[in-house]
Design a protein around this motif. Structure first.
Motif, PDB file in Angstrom:
ATOM      1  N   LYS A  93       1.161   6.370  -7.232  1.00  0.00           N
ATOM      2  CA  LYS A  93      -0.062   7.112  -7.400  1.00  0.00           C
ATOM      3  C   LYS A  93       0.203   8.612  -7.335  1.00  0.00           C
ATOM      4  O   LYS A  93      -0.291   9.482  -8.097  1.00  0.00           O
ATOM      5  CB  LYS A  93      -1.121   6.856  -6.615  1.00  0.00           C
ATOM      6  N   TYR A 133       0.154  11.173 -10.604  1.00  0.00           N
ATOM      7  CA  TYR A 133      -0.657  12.234 -10.936  1.00  0.00           C
ATOM      8  C   TYR A 133      -0.352  13.671 -10.872  1.00  0.00           C
ATOM      9  O   TYR A 133      -0.594  14.453 -11.506  1.00  0.00           O
ATOM     10  CB  TYR A 133      -2.178  12.119  -9.872  1.00  0.00           C
ATOM     11  N   ASP A 149       0.893  -1.164   0.040  1.00  0.00           N
ATOM     12  CA  ASP A 149      -0.059   0.047   0.043  1.00  0.00           C
ATOM     13  C   ASP A 149       0.808   1.402  -0.056  1.00  0.00           C
ATOM     14  O   ASP A 149       0.582   1.954  -0.743  1.00  0.00           O
ATOM     15  CB  ASP A 149      -0.955  -0.011   1.169  1.00  0.00           C
ATOM     16  N   LEU A 204      -8.904  11.576  -4.847  1.00  0.00           N
ATOM     17  CA  LEU A 204      -8.875  11.732  -6.233  1.00  0.00           C
ATOM     18  C   LEU A 204     -10.188  12.019  -6.622  1.00  0.00           C
ATOM     19  O   LEU A 204     -10.384  12.720  -7.677  1.00  0.00           O
ATOM     20  CB  LEU A 204      -8.280  10.334  -6.812  1.00  0.00           C
ATOM     21  N   ALA A 205     -11.273  11.395  -6.016  1.00  0.00           N
ATOM     22  CA  ALA A 205     -12.807  11.608  -6.428  1.00  0.00           C
ATOM     23  C   ALA A 205     -13.070  13.115  -6.561  1.00  0.00           C
ATOM     24  O   ALA A 205     -13.690  13.530  -7.212  1.00  0.00           O
ATOM     25  CB  ALA A 205     -13.655  10.732  -5.862  1.00  0.00           C
ATOM     26  N   THR A 248      -6.923   7.573  -0.568  1.00  0.00           N
ATOM     27  CA  THR A 248      -6.576   8.027  -1.789  1.00  0.00           C
ATOM     28  C   THR A 248      -7.829   8.342  -3.060  1.00  0.00           C
ATOM     29  O   THR A 248      -7.865   8.934  -3.783  1.00  0.00           O
ATOM     30  CB  THR A 248      -5.408   7.243  -2.500  1.00  0.00           C
ATOM     31  N   ASN A 249      -8.603   7.154  -2.817  1.00  0.00           N
ATOM     32  CA  ASN A 249      -9.783   7.057  -3.804  1.00  0.00           C
ATOM     33  C   ASN A 249     -10.691   8.182  -3.538  1.00  0.00           C
ATOM     34  O   ASN A 249     -11.220   8.837  -4.730  1.00  0.00           O
ATOM     35  CB  ASN A 249     -10.444   5.595  -3.744  1.00  0.00           C
ATOM     36  N   PHE A 250     -10.963   8.475  -2.406  1.00  0.00           N
ATOM     37  CA  PHE A 250     -11.890   9.421  -1.830  1.00  0.00           C
ATOM     38  C   PHE A 250     -11.296  10.899  -2.506  1.00  0.00           C
ATOM     39  O   PHE A 250     -11.778  11.937  -3.100  1.00  0.00           O
ATOM     40  CB  PHE A 250     -11.915   9.466  -0.599  1.00  0.00           C
ATOM     41  N   GLU A 285      -5.710   3.137   0.646  1.00  0.00           N
ATOM     42  CA  GLU A 285      -6.378   2.976  -0.810  1.00  0.00           C
ATOM     43  C   GLU A 285      -7.789   3.761  -0.659  1.00  0.00           C
ATOM     44  O   GLU A 285      -8.171   4.405  -1.466  1.00  0.00           O
ATOM     45  CB  GLU A 285      -6.841   1.585  -0.769  1.00  0.00           C
ATOM     46  N   ASP A 286      -8.468   3.510   0.704  1.00  0.00           N
ATOM     47  CA  ASP A 286      -9.998   4.212   0.722  1.00  0.00           C
ATOM     48  C   ASP A 286      -9.707   5.925   0.540  1.00  0.00           C
ATOM     49  O   ASP A 286     -10.469   6.418   0.000  1.00  0.00           O
ATOM     50  CB  ASP A 286     -10.562   4.181   1.919  1.00  0.00           C
TER      51      ASP A 286
END
Length: 260
Positions: A84, A88, A77, A170-171, A166-168, A163-164
């Motif tokens: 990531k 980006y 992770d 980026l969203a 970074t996804n939030f 993971e959770d």
């Protein structure tokens, strides 16, 4: 809506008659632009990776301000977060060069008088995306985390994984960055004669409704003031789009050329 579809068909038909390249030449041009865009992305990613620890601190700051730390559930992770972040960050650094490749690819489908918009296109695209990303990073993300974690989740122990989060992250950042590209989208639609300022103004009430629906979805607080705060920049961008459509629409350009 039928009128807009007819205009789109007319624009495609009109530009299909422009002297240009064959299908194989277009494919070869696309391959060349993609290769160059990937090279710029790799270079940007390498530069960003050299500063990935600083970028990581920037990404985690909204969570750090709440005195919370990220957790990981898989040994890779941490590495994935670094990659990531570099990806980006590198994409943002390379975006002007990548956008220029995009412009060079679509330029054969433009009239000579339209090709002068390359500088405004690149500057506005990058600038608006960064403005939307900053708005999300400065206001939406911190408030969203505060409300969700310290508000609705105050009775529970937060265990937020890399993971959770970074996804939030980026969203929110990419979503708002994309929303702020509305004037650029209208710019091309008006440039090709698909929409005009009159159409946008006539349907302004529907646009306002859609914008407030979007603001209600992304706003982390349930109060009307917060929703209005998030809707305000999008409303301003819509009215800016009306001005853009008025300035670049083919009919106005033709009238201006006749006067000259």
């Amino acid at each position: 809506m039928a009128d807009v579809i007819d205009r789109a068909r007319a624009a495609v038909t009109d530009r299909a008659e422009l002297p240009g390249m064959s299908l194989m030449e277009h494919l070869d041009e696309l391959r060349k632009r993609l290769i160059r865009a990937v090279i710029f992305l790799v270079v940007g990613m390498a530069v960003a990776y050299a500063f990935h620890e600083r970028l990581y601190d920037i990404v985690q700051k909204p969570l750090t301000d709440l005195h919370l730390k990220l957790n990981f559930t898989h040994p890779t992770d941490g590495l994935n977060l670094s990659l990531k972040t570099a990806l980006y960050g590198g994409a943002i650094l390379a975006s002007p060069f990548i956008l220029y490749q995009v412009w060079l690819f679509i330029a054969p489908g433009l009239y000579q008088t339209e090709k002068k918009y390359v500088t405004p296109f690149m500057a506005s695209t990058v600038g608006l995306f960064l403005a939307g990303a900053w708005f999300g990073y400065r206001w939406v993300l911190p408030e969203g985390l505060r409300v969700l974690i310290l508000g609705f989740g105050k009775q529970f122990n937060p265990i937020i994984t890399i993971e959770d989060y970074t996804n939030f992250f980026l969203a929110v950042i990419l979503g708002l960055g994309a929303c702020f590209e509305l004037p650029v989208l209208i710019f091309f639609l008006a440039l090709f004669g698909i929409v005009d300022a009159k159409f946008l103004w006539k349907n302004v009430r529907y646009a306002v409704m859609i914008i407030f629906v979007i603001a209600a979805v992304i706003c982390p607080t349930p109060d009307p003031f917060g929703m209005c705060l998030f809707a305000s920049p999008m409303l301003a961008l819509y009215f800016l789009s009306i001005l853009v459509a008025y300035m670049v629409h083919p009919k106005r350009r033709e009238a201006k050329a006749q006067k000259a």
